[in-house]
Motif scaffolding. Sequence first.
Motif: not given
Length: 217
Positions: A188-214
């Motif tokens: 989704l990030e590379l296809a540009g679907h996060f563009t204009g949504l106002g959040f940092d994709p890197a922070r979202f990726f880190a949040a997903e990692l947090h959910e997966l690993t704690g």
Amino acid sequence: MVNSEAKTPRERYRAQVQAEIKERAWEQIATAGASALSLNAIAKQMGMSGPALYRYFAGRDELITELVRDAYRSLADTFAATVRTGSDVTALAHALRTWALDDPHRYFLVYGTPVPGYHAPDDITAIAREIMAPLLDACARLPEDRPATPFDEHLEEHRDWAEGHPAPAAVLHRALTFWTRLHGALSLELAGHFTGLGFDPARFFAAELHELTGSPE
């Protein structure tokens, strides 16, 4: 692998031409996608005849196979280098994201929409599975504190994709969840679907990692 110094002048020239053909192919993919790849167009760009170029790649599928093989090998080598540092699943995830961001067209060739009419040979699948081994090893080192699920039981009978890895089904499930969720975020990030949504994709990726690993974000 043959050492470059041991190659004959003819072999070195052939390798150089093949490398240029692949560079031109990546340019085409960046412009119009892999499905529009044309060896005749590449030949014209290089000042060659179509038949002359076909001496280096027998057809479109052979060229795509080389590009896919190079892409998978690059990611496999990236994971291997990450593992050599003793890194964990979080480091593998960030290595995957860096690799993807470095060359989105390479990423989408192997993890995007399949090229119509193209079927990868078995050795490509073997490299793709090689990439999963470090992930399975890293997931096996994570603490497991959830109850077994019906899908865990399903994986006990459907684990050929893990290539004989001894990890229990719960670890296989965790690795698949890790792989699919992070690829979903990356795609989704590379296809540009996060563009204009106002959040940092890197922070979202880190949040997903947090959910997966704690682990901390």
